[in-house]
Design an enzyme around this catalytic site. Structure first.
Site: not given
Ligand code: NAD
Length: 520
Positions: A142, A166, A240, A274
């Site tokens: 995001n 990433p 996070e 987020c």
């Molecule tokens: P996601 O959890 O689907 O993916 C995040 C990352 O994890 C990606 O790089 C993805 O490829 C990786 N990933 C997925 N499965 C994995 C696995 N089994 N092992 C290791 N890595 C894996 O999240 P998203 O869709 O990219 O982002 C949206 C989410 O992130 C929302 O819930 C949002 O609230 C949260 N978010 C939180 C913050 C914060 O700072 N608290 C900031 C931004 C986004």
């Protein structure tokens, strides 16, 4: 994103549907090679001075700013966000963070001297911060530049080497971060980028035994899986995770400011933040006029990357989640208060939408939305507002709108969140000296600020003695009577009864004389 051929994937621009990049899907062997390079370079990077690191960060910040327009276009091409959003929240905040750490990292990680206490007088007691080693970083799509930069630059500033994965959708943003840091003088071995999706490349990274810390930013669901994997090796983590932020608007608010802030905080990057303001609680006395303000501002919003203020939804799967929540809410009786306009175009656009008449059973009230669909709810007392706000399982951030700052601080303190803005929304992340992170299901640990930078280190406590005494009273052989002296001394130091303290000091003195006479 689709498979192009073996080990290659294609990223499409969410605003146009056109291809925006093609990358290699790295497998476990490639991830292992990257971790090994980072490990091999750790001692060299850890030995660099803060001055050297600062020079690199300052230069990287300048390079990013000088090429901001080009980099913004590349970020837009994989996220679908507007150019303004990319410049403000990705490029601007990364420039700020780099400059901030260039200026303050040495101070944040300076050794701290502390009192040595009653039992251990005459010691110099300090603690210092040492790099952990190799940090594995997993970033979301995001805010793909700034959310990769936050932990990466912190890790490097503290003397660690880094392996970043990433999100596959925003691979180029991770590579941009590496590009500017290396151009600025960072040795490439210190910062490895592994490309690919979560289930293959991400999984290989979190399963790797060579990591000294994992910093994960993403959904709570995946975060739990990462945490479970890390627990097998007791690898420390920074988590996070998701959020469902609440804004509380009291009758003492400047309603125009509150409405503008909330509409921006809820709909910037099409609600894919987020810390999006997803739940808007409004005191009954101002509910009707505030609703009108929110509705007018929302109806005027236009989705569309070129002519609009609101960009596209980055992932088709996220569009489905928002549609499902909207359908669930309207079927159960929610009313659409206002909806923005979607300009013609091939992209994944969704109109910003506000709902009223929602109930706690609806998915939109319970689950993170992460899209342009938010709810407005009236409340009668501040206690009720705080109770509703704290009902969510998340606790990332929140905001309070009131011109009565005493009232604002009281509400802010009562919210179970990692941060709160009074008469603002969403901005704590943009202040790199403020620790950032959540509570409850929104995560654990912090980055940014002194505390955040320290979390990328191992804390080492040290004592120094430079006196001339040959032995300490507690070393062997312990002299007979020492237990009595110690018992009396403890009374002298800590009893709250003044007579006991006087009596204790006389007894301690007597016992000491006895011990000395016996020993002589
Ligand atoms: P996601 O959890 O689907 O993916 C995040 C990352 O994890 C990606 O790089 C993805 O490829 C990786 N990933 C997925 N499965 C994995 C696995 N089994 N092992 C290791 N890595 C894996 O999240 P998203 O869709 O990219 O982002 C949206 C989410 O992130 C929302 O819930 C949002 O609230 C949260 N978010 C939180 C913050 C914060 O700072 N608290 C900031 C931004 C986004």
């Amino acid at each position: 994103m689709e498979e192009a051929q073996h080990r290659e994937y294609v990223v499409k621009n969410p605003a146009t549907g056109e291809e925006s990049g093609r990358y290699i899907q790295m497998d476990a062997a490639a991830v292992d090679a990257a971790v090994r390079v980072a490990r091999g370079f750790f001692t060299t990077w850890a030995a660099t001075s803060f001055e050297q690191r600062s020079r690199i960060f300052r230069k990287a910040s300048a390079l990013l700013a000088e090429r901001a327009a080009n980099y913004a276009d590349e970020i837009c091409a994989e996220t679908g966000k507007t150019r303004f959003d990319a410049l403000l929240s990705d490029i601007g905040s990364t420039c700020d963070l780099l400059s901030h750490l260039a200026k303050h990292a040495e101070k944040y990680l300076a050794p701290v001297e502390v009192p040595s206490g009653f039992l251990m007088p005459g010691r110099k007691a300090t603690y210092g911060f040492e790099p952990k080693g190799v940090i594995g970083i997993i970033a979301p799509w995001n805010y793909p530049l700034s959310l990769a930069a936050g932990p990466t630059v912190s890790g490097l500033a503290a003397g660690n080497t880094v392996v970043l994965k990433p999100s596959s959708q925003t691979t180029r943003s991770g590579l941009i971060l590496k590009e500017i840091l290396v151009k600025a003088g960072l040795p490439g071995q210190a910062f490895q980028v592994v490309t690919g999706d979560g289930s293959v490349t991400g999984q290989a990274l979190i399963e790797h035994t060579g990591l000294d810390m994992i910093a994960f930013t993403g959904s709570t669901e995946v975060g739990r899986r990462v945490q479970a994997e890390a627990a097998k090796r007791l690898t420390p983590t920074l988590m996070e995770l998701g959020g469902k932020d609440v804004a509380i608007v009291t009758q003492h608010a400047n309603l125009d400011r509150a409405a503008s802030a909330i509409v921006w905080a809820g709909f910037t990057h099409c609600g894919q933040t987020c810390m999006s303001t997803e739940v808007i609680l409004v005191e009954r006395a101002v509910y009707e006029p505030f609703k009108r303000l929110l509705a007018d501002l929302t109806k005027a919003l236009k989705s569309g990357t070129r002519a609009g203020e609101i960009g596209a939804m980055t992932l088709a799967s996220q569009v489905d989640i928002v549609k499902r929540q909207l359908e669930d809410a309207t079927l159960k009786g929610a009313t659409v208060l206002a909806s923005g306009q979607t300009l013609e175009g091939p992209g994944q656009y969704m109109p910003p939408t506000l709902l009223t008449d929602t109930t706690p059973e609806m998915a939109v009230r319970r689950e993170e939305t992460f899209g342009p669909l938010h709810v407005v709810i009236p409340f009668d007392t501040l206690e009720e507002a705080i109770e509703i706000a704290n009902q969510t399982e998340y606790g990332l951030s929140g905001s309070v709108f009131t011109q009565d700052l005493e009232e604002g601080r009281r509400i802010a303190q009562a919210l179970h969140t990692g941060s709160v803005n009074i008469n603002d929304a969403l901005i704590t992340y943009a202040i790199p000296s403020l620790p950032f992170g959540g509570v409850k299901q929104s995560g654990m640990g912090r980055y940014h600020g002194a505390i955040g930078l320290q979390s990328f280190t191992n804390i080492k406590s040290m004592t120094e003695y430079k006196g001339r005494m040959k032995r300490e009273f507690y070393w062997y052989p312990v002299r007979p009577g020492s237990d009595r002296i110690l018992a009396h001394a403890l009374k002298v130091m800590y009893s709250r009864n003044v007579f006991r303290r006087i009596w204790g000091s006389l007894r301690a003195l007597g016992s000491l004389v006895g011990v000395v006479l016996k020993g002589s």
